[in-house]
Every structure is written in C-alpha cells, then in structure tokens.
Design a protein around this motif. Structure first.
Motif, PDB file in Angstrom:
ATOM      1  N   TYR A 145       0.825  -1.211   0.000  1.00 27.65           N
ATOM      2  CA  TYR A 145       0.000   0.000   0.000  1.00 27.65           C
ATOM      3  C   TYR A 145       0.858   1.260   0.000  1.00 27.65           C
ATOM      4  O   TYR A 145       0.514   2.254  -0.648  1.00 27.65           O
ATOM      5  N   GLU A 146       1.968   1.209   0.714  1.00 32.97           N
ATOM      6  CA  GLU A 146       2.860   2.364   0.776  1.00 32.97           C
ATOM      7  C   GLU A 146       3.411   2.702  -0.600  1.00 32.97           C
ATOM      8  O   GLU A 146       3.409   3.867  -1.019  1.00 32.97           O
ATOM      9  N   GLN A 147       3.847   1.679  -1.328  1.00 31.56           N
ATOM     10  CA  GLN A 147       4.405   1.916  -2.660  1.00 31.56           C
ATOM     11  C   GLN A 147       3.323   2.306  -3.664  1.00 31.56           C
ATOM     12  O   GLN A 147       3.549   3.149  -4.534  1.00 31.56           O
ATOM     13  N   TYR A 148       2.161   1.715  -3.539  1.00 30.71           N
ATOM     14  CA  TYR A 148       1.044   2.103  -4.413  1.00 30.71           C
ATOM     15  C   TYR A 148       0.717   3.581  -4.223  1.00 30.71           C
ATOM     16  O   TYR A 148       0.595   4.340  -5.195  1.00 30.71           O
ATOM     17  N   THR A 149       0.600   4.007  -2.973  1.00 27.45           N
ATOM     18  CA  THR A 149       0.279   5.410  -2.679  1.00 27.45           C
ATOM     19  C   THR A 149       1.368   6.334  -3.203  1.00 27.45           C
ATOM     20  O   THR A 149       1.084   7.392  -3.788  1.00 27.45           O
ATOM     21  N   TRP A 150       2.609   5.941  -3.002  1.00 27.21           N
ATOM     22  CA  TRP A 150       3.737   6.756  -3.479  1.00 27.21           C
ATOM     23  C   TRP A 150       3.647   6.947  -4.997  1.00 27.21           C
ATOM     24  O   TRP A 150       3.744   8.076  -5.496  1.00 27.21           O
TER      25      TRP A 150
END
Length: 308
Positions: free
Chosen positions: A290-295
């Motif tokens: 989720y962190e990388q998707y949001t980034w």
C-alpha cells in the motif's frame, strides 16, 4: 555455502592465504570482505539466475579498465580466469574476486556536477564497447512488479491503476534512444579516491537500454518510501547540477531530458521486483504494498501537475 569450503576454494583458485573473511551483505548477491597477507579484497557470489549478468559485468569492467576509466579491478585466478564457479544451495554460481578500493562515498549533492561529467565520459566511452550488451524488456522494468502484486493478492483495482501507470511509463521510455546504461547508478555504487576520481562498481544491472535512466537515478532526491511534494523540485535542482557536468561530455536529446521523472517511477517498479525475486515474497508485506502504491499514484499526479 560453508565458510571453510569458501576459504579453501579461494585459496586454491587465487593462491591466497586468507587470514580474515566476513560476510558484508547478502541481498542481490553475497558479498564478502577478506584479507590476505596484508591486502584486502572483495569477493562476490552472484545468484544462479544472475550468471549472464555477472559475466557481462566482468567484460565491461575489463574494457573500462583497459581504457583507463576508474572502475574496480577484477582479480584473475592462477589459471588467468576472471571468475570461479562455486556450488551453492541454488546451484553453481559465479564468484568474482575484486581488489578492495580505498575511498569515500561521495556527497551526491555537493559533487553532482563532477559526478555528472565523469558519467558523461562513461557513456561516451561505452559507445565504442565491442561486445553485445543485454537488453531488458517491459517485464524487467514494469510488469514483474505487477506480477508480484498479483502474487501478494493485492487489491485488484489498485493493480489496474499500477498497470495503467506502468503502460504510460513504458509508452514514453520505450521511445528513447538506446545505448549503454549502468542500471543501478547511485553514490552507494562509487567511491571517490585520492585523485578525485569516482571509482564505479556493481555493474550487475548494466544494459544497452537508456543512458537517461542513469542520469535520472543520479538525480533522484526523493524518499523511496515517504512521499512529499517538495521531492519533485529537489530532484529538479539536483538534476540541473548533475546535468551541468554531464552535458559537457554528452548532451541529452529533449525527449531524454524530459524523461527523468518517468524513470524515478520506474525505479520503484524495478527495485521492489529485484528485492522480492532475491529475498522472496515474504520480504514484502501488505503495508509495503500500500505504501508503494500510494507513493506511485501521488508521484503520477504530481508529475502531471508540474509538467502541465
């Protein structure tokens, strides 16, 4: 592999008398620091599926060394071979012994122009490289990351968003001019020696793809995990500093010049894929996904806002 077996293999192949050896890193490959009769070395065991990349690395380093470009030196065996093969749990793996390089990690911001000039010389010199270079595909740069998200059972709608962004990125970068690219260029893969030269190493991801990718990676002033809008302007500032040196040797086309922000997104796709394929799916948890998707989605929106 067993510590004693490795020491015996090194002593036998290189006629060393190792009195100190220690594992430095075990990630993309296993890297050891060792000492023999007062001289230091670095020994790297490449993962089995990286055999072709390892052999290409040796050819590139030998070519650059022969042309007096500052790179780490490959140490040949007593039989004058540039590598050995060692038996590991994953099969037979290439092992390469390098001379230890004395130097310090450069300050990428303060020394950006000087580094840029030397990287321009690297790219210029590699235009005359006599051997065939590997070429990577959309699978390597984009799609394997998507496959990993599917293997992790990540949110299907978010996977579609990532696919769409990946297609946009590939549609643009695949049109760029191709030539030599180090592929993982950052200050952690170079040391400044006493002569002020930047000694380069870790050519394992080199290819005949996009030189502008090296420029982008050296200009990346973003935080890989935490997104902030200010990162775009910081990256542009670092890019201008780096390019002030690089352009003296090898100017980019307008299309290449404008591609760096795309490559910074590609780097996220690529690095996550690279780590997971070496360390396993368990190295990436749901929070990371989720962190990388949001980034990436925030970066996509920011680039649209800034560039239009």
């Amino acid at each position: 592999m067993e510590h004693d077996i490795l020491v015996n293999a090194l002593n036998r192949s290189y006629q060393l008398n190792i009195n100190q050896i220690g594992l430095y890193r075990d990630m993309i490959g296993r890297v050891y620091f060792l000492q023999s009769q007062g001289k230091r070395y670095v020994f790297k065991i490449y993962r089995n599926f990286k055999t072709d990349d390892a052999l290409q690395t040796i050819r590139i380093l030998n070519y650059l060394k022969a042309n007096l470009y500052p790179v780490v030196s490959v140490v040949n065996t007593v039989q004058n071979e540039s590598n050995i093969f060692v038996d590991c749990s994953e099969g037979s793996c290439v092992g390469v012994l390098y001379d230890y390089v004395d130097g310090i990690t450069p300050n990428g911001k303060q020394e950006a122009g000087s580094i840029g000039k030397q990287i321009g010389k690297l790219h210029k010199l590699m235009e005359s490289y006599p051997h065939k270079l590997a070429h990577k595909t959309k699978i390597d740069y984009i799609d394997d990351y998507i496959s990993i998200m599917k293997e992790k059972n990540f949110d299907s709608e978010k996977i579609i968003d990532l696919q769409q962004y990946g297609d946009e990125l590939w549609n643009r970068i695949s049109k760029l001019p191709k030539s030599f690219c180090h592929g993982d260029l950052h200050t952690g893969n170079m040391l400044r020696n006493q002569r002020g030269e930047y000694v380069l190493f870790d050519f394992d991801d080199a290819s005949g793809d996009y030189p502008s990718m090296d420029v982008a990676y050296m200009s990346d002033d973003t935080n890989f995990n935490q997104f902030q809008e200010s990162m775009y302007d910081k990256t542009m500032h670092l890019y201008e500093s780096f390019y002030s040196g690089y352009s003296k040797i090898r100017p980019l086309s307008n299309m290449e010049y404008n591609s760096i922000f795309d490559f910074i997104a590609v780097r996220h796709f690529q690095i996550i894929s690279r780590i997971v394929r070496c360390q396993g799916l368990q190295s990436l948890d749901e929070k990371d996904c989720y962190e990388q998707y949001t980034w990436l989605m925030n970066w996509r929106e920011l680039c649209i806002k800034k560039q239009h």
